[in-house]
Design a protein around this motif. Structure first.
Motif, PDB file in Angstrom:
ATOM      1  N   ASP A 297       8.263  15.231   8.628  1.00 22.71           N
ATOM      2  CA  ASP A 297       8.564  14.108   9.622  1.00 22.71           C
ATOM      3  C   ASP A 297       7.997  12.656   9.341  1.00 22.71           C
ATOM      4  O   ASP A 297       8.739  11.796   9.707  1.00 22.71           O
ATOM      5  CB  ASP A 297       7.651  14.383  10.792  1.00 22.71           C
ATOM      6  CG  ASP A 297       8.348  16.258  11.209  1.00 22.71           C
ATOM      7  OD1 ASP A 297       9.544  16.073  11.046  1.00 22.71           O
ATOM      8  OD2 ASP A 297       7.696  16.458  12.457  1.00 22.71           O
ATOM      9  N   GLU A 298       6.782  12.694   8.266  1.00 23.75           N
ATOM     10  CA  GLU A 298       6.405  11.281   8.040  1.00 23.75           C
ATOM     11  C   GLU A 298       7.392  10.489   6.777  1.00 23.75           C
ATOM     12  O   GLU A 298       7.567   9.512   7.299  1.00 23.75           O
ATOM     13  CB  GLU A 298       5.032  11.630   6.887  1.00 23.75           C
ATOM     14  CG  GLU A 298       4.265  10.365   6.492  1.00 23.75           C
ATOM     15  CD  GLU A 298       3.197  10.423   5.825  1.00 23.75           C
ATOM     16  OE1 GLU A 298       2.671   9.254   5.564  1.00 23.75           O
ATOM     17  OE2 GLU A 298       2.576  11.639   5.884  1.00 23.75           O
ATOM     18  N   THR A 299       7.897  11.500   5.949  1.00 22.54           N
ATOM     19  CA  THR A 299       8.842  10.648   5.026  1.00 22.54           C
ATOM     20  C   THR A 299      10.258  10.212   6.015  1.00 22.54           C
ATOM     21  O   THR A 299      10.679   9.327   5.740  1.00 22.54           O
ATOM     22  CB  THR A 299       9.345  11.725   4.007  1.00 22.54           C
ATOM     23  OG1 THR A 299       8.109  12.102   3.173  1.00 22.54           O
ATOM     24  CG2 THR A 299      10.363  10.973   2.903  1.00 22.54           C
ATOM     25  N   CYS A 300      10.611  11.246   6.803  1.00 26.48           N
ATOM     26  CA  CYS A 300      11.741  10.968   7.854  1.00 26.48           C
ATOM     27  C   CYS A 300      11.517   9.809   8.317  1.00 26.48           C
ATOM     28  O   CYS A 300      12.224   8.799   8.504  1.00 26.48           O
ATOM     29  CB  CYS A 300      11.902  12.079   8.843  1.00 26.48           C
ATOM     30  SG  CYS A 300      13.483  12.080   9.509  1.00 26.48           S
ATOM     31  N   GLY A 301      10.418   9.750   9.126  1.00 23.74           N
ATOM     32  CA  GLY A 301      10.174   8.435   9.988  1.00 23.74           C
ATOM     33  C   GLY A 301      10.007   7.189   9.275  1.00 23.74           C
ATOM     34  O   GLY A 301      10.578   6.237   9.593  1.00 23.74           O
ATOM     35  N   ARG A 302       9.515   7.063   8.097  1.00 19.45           N
ATOM     36  CA  ARG A 302       9.330   5.954   7.168  1.00 19.45           C
ATOM     37  C   ARG A 302      10.618   5.596   6.888  1.00 19.45           C
ATOM     38  O   ARG A 302      11.130   4.342   6.800  1.00 19.45           O
ATOM     39  CB  ARG A 302       8.404   6.432   5.981  1.00 19.45           C
ATOM     40  CG  ARG A 302       8.113   4.919   5.416  1.00 19.45           C
ATOM     41  CD  ARG A 302       7.141   5.384   4.153  1.00 19.45           C
ATOM     42  NE  ARG A 302       5.710   5.645   4.806  1.00 19.45           N
ATOM     43  CZ  ARG A 302       4.693   5.694   3.857  1.00 19.45           C
ATOM     44  NH1 ARG A 302       4.751   6.005   2.738  1.00 19.45           N
ATOM     45  NH2 ARG A 302       3.434   5.867   4.429  1.00 19.45           N
ATOM     46  N   LEU A 303      11.534   6.407   6.440  1.00 23.80           N
ATOM     47  CA  LEU A 303      12.747   6.109   5.876  1.00 23.80           C
ATOM     48  C   LEU A 303      13.637   5.474   7.188  1.00 23.80           C
ATOM     49  O   LEU A 303      14.209   4.602   6.926  1.00 23.80           O
ATOM     50  CB  LEU A 303      13.602   7.136   5.148  1.00 23.80           C
ATOM     51  CG  LEU A 303      14.929   7.082   4.708  1.00 23.80           C
ATOM     52  CD1 LEU A 303      14.805   5.916   3.712  1.00 23.80           C
ATOM     53  CD2 LEU A 303      15.440   8.389   4.209  1.00 23.80           C
TER      54      LEU A 303
ATOM     55  N   SER B 123       0.847  -1.056  -0.221  1.00 16.16           N
ATOM     56  CA  SER B 123      -0.167   0.085  -0.069  1.00 16.16           C
ATOM     57  C   SER B 123       0.586   1.358   0.012  1.00 16.16           C
ATOM     58  O   SER B 123       0.378   2.487  -0.279  1.00 16.16           O
ATOM     59  CB  SER B 123      -1.059   0.110   1.138  1.00 16.16           C
ATOM     60  OG  SER B 123      -0.283   0.110   2.261  1.00 16.16           O
ATOM     61  N   ASP B 124       2.235   1.080   0.319  1.00 19.76           N
ATOM     62  CA  ASP B 124       2.825   2.198   0.512  1.00 19.76           C
ATOM     63  C   ASP B 124       3.437   2.818  -1.151  1.00 19.76           C
ATOM     64  O   ASP B 124       3.918   3.842  -1.332  1.00 19.76           O
ATOM     65  CB  ASP B 124       4.399   1.884   1.243  1.00 19.76           C
ATOM     66  CG  ASP B 124       4.076   1.895   2.611  1.00 19.76           C
ATOM     67  OD1 ASP B 124       2.939   2.502   3.169  1.00 19.76           O
ATOM     68  OD2 ASP B 124       4.561   1.219   3.546  1.00 19.76           O
ATOM     69  N   GLY B 125       3.262   1.680  -2.014  1.00 21.50           N
ATOM     70  CA  GLY B 125       3.634   2.262  -3.597  1.00 21.50           C
ATOM     71  C   GLY B 125       4.874   1.401  -3.909  1.00 21.50           C
ATOM     72  O   GLY B 125       5.796   0.804  -3.111  1.00 21.50           O
ATOM     73  N   ILE B 126       5.175   1.507  -5.311  1.00 23.99           N
ATOM     74  CA  ILE B 126       6.212   0.562  -5.643  1.00 23.99           C
ATOM     75  C   ILE B 126       7.534   1.258  -5.221  1.00 23.99           C
ATOM     76  O   ILE B 126       8.515   0.497  -5.246  1.00 23.99           O
ATOM     77  CB  ILE B 126       6.139   0.517  -7.262  1.00 23.99           C
ATOM     78  CG1 ILE B 126       7.217  -0.496  -8.073  1.00 23.99           C
ATOM     79  CG2 ILE B 126       6.224   1.883  -8.021  1.00 23.99           C
ATOM     80  CD1 ILE B 126       7.009  -1.894  -7.637  1.00 23.99           C
TER      81      ILE B 126
ATOM     82  N   ASP C 153      12.869   8.807  -5.371  1.00 26.10           N
ATOM     83  CA  ASP C 153      12.389   7.712  -5.302  1.00 26.10           C
ATOM     84  C   ASP C 153      11.811   7.771  -3.750  1.00 26.10           C
ATOM     85  O   ASP C 153      10.608   7.031  -3.528  1.00 26.10           O
ATOM     86  CB  ASP C 153      13.354   6.522  -5.477  1.00 26.10           C
ATOM     87  CG  ASP C 153      13.528   6.140  -6.933  1.00 26.10           C
ATOM     88  OD1 ASP C 153      12.987   6.657  -7.857  1.00 26.10           O
ATOM     89  OD2 ASP C 153      14.465   5.479  -7.325  1.00 26.10           O
ATOM     90  N   ILE C 154      12.500   8.293  -2.786  1.00 26.27           N
ATOM     91  CA  ILE C 154      11.917   8.323  -1.468  1.00 26.27           C
ATOM     92  C   ILE C 154      10.763   9.082  -1.641  1.00 26.27           C
ATOM     93  O   ILE C 154       9.776   8.891  -0.758  1.00 26.27           O
ATOM     94  CB  ILE C 154      13.153   8.900  -0.761  1.00 26.27           C
ATOM     95  CG1 ILE C 154      14.161   7.861  -0.281  1.00 26.27           C
ATOM     96  CG2 ILE C 154      12.575   9.263   0.823  1.00 26.27           C
ATOM     97  CD1 ILE C 154      15.557   8.526   0.126  1.00 26.27           C
ATOM     98  N   LEU C 155      10.656  10.351  -2.310  1.00 31.55           N
ATOM     99  CA  LEU C 155       9.564  10.946  -2.484  1.00 31.55           C
ATOM    100  C   LEU C 155       8.345  10.658  -3.265  1.00 31.55           C
ATOM    101  O   LEU C 155       7.459  10.931  -3.348  1.00 31.55           O
ATOM    102  CB  LEU C 155       9.851  12.259  -2.931  1.00 31.55           C
ATOM    103  CG  LEU C 155      10.833  13.032  -1.958  1.00 31.55           C
ATOM    104  CD1 LEU C 155      11.299  14.551  -2.581  1.00 31.55           C
ATOM    105  CD2 LEU C 155      10.373  13.285  -0.623  1.00 31.55           C
ATOM    106  N   GLY C 156       8.684   9.464  -4.132  1.00 27.77           N
ATOM    107  CA  GLY C 156       7.783   8.656  -4.748  1.00 27.77           C
ATOM    108  C   GLY C 156       7.336   9.529  -6.106  1.00 27.77           C
ATOM    109  O   GLY C 156       6.159   9.543  -6.438  1.00 27.77           O
ATOM    110  N   LEU C 157       8.299  10.199  -6.601  1.00 29.56           N
ATOM    111  CA  LEU C 157       7.987  11.118  -7.856  1.00 29.56           C
ATOM    112  C   LEU C 157       8.077  10.661  -9.289  1.00 29.56           C
ATOM    113  O   LEU C 157       8.668   9.511  -9.685  1.00 29.56           O
ATOM    114  CB  LEU C 157       9.033  12.225  -7.905  1.00 29.56           C
ATOM    115  CG  LEU C 157       8.867  13.185  -6.239  1.00 29.56           C
ATOM    116  CD1 LEU C 157      10.105  14.221  -6.691  1.00 29.56           C
ATOM    117  CD2 LEU C 157       7.554  13.914  -6.095  1.00 29.56           C
TER     118      LEU C 157
END
Length: 518
Positions: free
Chosen positions: A491-497, A435-438, A460-464
């Motif tokens: 913060d969301e992207t930082c936390g996921r990474l 569900s997080d994407g490819i 790629d981290i940003l899903g662009l």
């Protein structure tokens, strides 16, 4: 600088981000070396990353490619922060009061240059008339420390401006062939322009050094990029013609670099750079190459060698050819060179870009010096189960895995354009798309591999999508301009990474981070 002062991360399980500084946000239309650069370093540290990979930092020429630079040693003045110059009193509030609105998502290089260079010239004039004694001493020390390349580079750029950008080999013979009396005449005539070029390099390296020091203090090591070839129209070739295979009469390349015909191109690739005169370089104990590596290690911790294959053998195409068909392979003294480099520098903090057709001889050269090679997941799903880029085929931990590189499309766009059979193989490999994407699935694939190093483009981290692609190989214009927006590093992207980094064992306590560099 001795490379042994840079502790190796090659034996550790770590990860990082690929991002060129031009891609930072900021109000001057291009990334620079102030607040957003420091904020990016904080993002790396907060998400448990330990590597920041950049592209070459040199001053770019036509097409704005960092791989076609006017110098292998100098820095790009467009990266200089005007805000920092303002903070030093070299620019006033009035100077910065009428900055135009720039695009947020890409660099308009022409408009940026037209805006920044007059302000850099103003800062230089203010420096010349009002700099403190301490700053003047620092500038003179910089001139002395970098004199081996700075004097020729500054004169070269001043001459480029005087002759409206013409290539050096078309200058009057006394300049093209570097007659001493002619050079001295133009050094006197262009003293003010030379001072400006040296001032730009002083400010660039001062600002970059502060940023690198901050990154190292956060446990972040910077991976620089060294293209094996340099541009023909560069200070490097003009000032050191004996290092290259040039026509002695015209100064044009006698042998040009490229790649032979293959599956992807029936006429090969003709790059046009002059190839090296390795016999002369070896006789001089590889002095120019040693200087080049030492210069790079002044501002990065690790070095990725682009087109590593060329240190074992290279495809040389005679002058006058319009494609690469009629070239030939010539052996290069790579082993001898790296032995000398190791004697001079100590340990060799080198990554090898070994993509493409790699011969057993290239692999032997890479493995003899224990240089990590590259694995790219975008290449993994063509062919069959023997594909060397599939993670279960990695035969050693001493490598670096990427989702894609600066030459690839973003992972999201790559997936959308995959042929059906490759997409089916990818989905079979992954089991399904989360569900997080490819893009996060591919990051997990990279981080979960045995490769000690995993590096992901920020796109790629940003899903662009494809509008964030950095480079289209073979396209001369419209590349290198992508920028992200400040709010993307949230913060969301930082936390996921950070979470995925910890899950796959690529984080380590900050107490174990590399010490600060000198």
């Amino acid at each position: 600088m001795n490379a042994s002062s840079h502790p190796s991360v090659f034996s550790q399980r770590v990860s990082g981000i690929l991002l060129h500084p031009t891609s930072f946000p900021g109000r001057f239309g291009i990334g620079d070396l102030r607040s957003e650069a420091y904020r990016f370093i904080d993002f790396l540290a907060d998400s448990d990353q330990h590597l920041w990979q950049i592209l070459p930092l040199g001053p770019t020429s036509f097409g704005n490619s960092p791989y076609m630079s006017y110098s292998a040693m100098a820095g790009n003045p467009l990266l200089i922060s005007l805000d920092l110059l303002h903070g030093e009193g070299l620019l006033s509030d009035a100077d910065l009061a009428h900055i135009p609105d720039f695009p947020l998502d890409h660099v308009d290089f022409d408009r940026v240059a037209a805006t920044k260079f007059p302000l850099l010239q103003q800062a230089c004039r203010n420096f010349a008339t009002s700099a403190s004694a301490e700053r003047r001493d620092a500038f003179q020390q910089f001139q002395q420390e970098k004199a081996d390349w700075l004097e020729d580079y500054a004169l070269f750029m001043a001459l480029k401006r005087k002759f409206n950008g013409q290539s050096w080999h078309t200058w009057e013979p006394g300049l093209a062939k570097r007659d001493k009396a002619t050079l001295q005449q133009f050094r006197s005539e262009l003293a003010e322009e030379i001072f400006f070029e040296e001032f730009l390099q002083f400010e660039f390296f001062r600002q970059w050094s502060d940023l690198k020091h901050y990154a190292n203090s956060k446990g972040i090591q910077i991976i620089g990029d060294i293209p094996i070839y340099v541009a023909h129209d560069s200070a490097d070739v003009w000032a050191n013609p004996d290092n290259f295979c040039l026509d002695s009469e015209t100064g044009e390349p006698a042998l040009m670099a490229g790649t032979p015909p293959d599956y992807f191109s029936e006429t090969g690739q003709l790059w046009g750079n002059p190839v090296y005169n390795w016999d002369y370089l070896q006789q001089s104990d590889f002095q120019w190459w040693i200087q080049r590596f030492e210069a790079m290690l002044d501002y990065v911790d690790l070095i990725r060698i682009d087109h590593f294959i060329g240190f074992e053998s290279f495809w040389a195409i005679p002058q006058g050819e319009t494609n690469a068909v009629n070239g030939s392979w010539i052996k290069a003294p790579g082993k001898q060179f790296f032995e000398v480099l190791k004697q001079k520098l100590g340990s060799l903090p080198i990554l090898a870009e070994d993509l493409g057709t790699v011969t057993p001889e290239v692999e032997a050269l890479r493995d003899h010096f224990e240089f990590p090679g590259m694995k790219v997941l975008h290449f993994a799903f063509g062919g069959d189960a023997r594909n060397p880029y599939l993670p279960f085929n990695y035969d050693k931990r001493n490598c670096v895995v990427y989702t894609g590189t600066h030459d690839n499309n973003t992972t999201v766009a790559w997936y959308e354009t995959l042929p059906d059979h490759e997409r089916d193989r990818l989905l079979d490999y992954l089991g399904c798309i989360s569900s997080d994407g490819i893009h996060w699935d591919m990051i997990r694939l990279a981080f979960g591999s045995i490769a000690n190093l995993a590096i992901i483009p920020l796109q790629d981290i940003l899903g662009l999508g494809s509008n964030a692609r950095m480079n289209f190989p073979g396209r001369l214009e419209g590349n290198w301009g992508w920028r992200y927006r400040s709010e993307a590093l949230n913060d969301e992207t930082c936390g996921r990474l950070k979470h995925i980094t910890q899950v796959f064992g690529r984080s380590r306590p900050r107490s174990e981070a590399e010490p600060e560099s000198d």
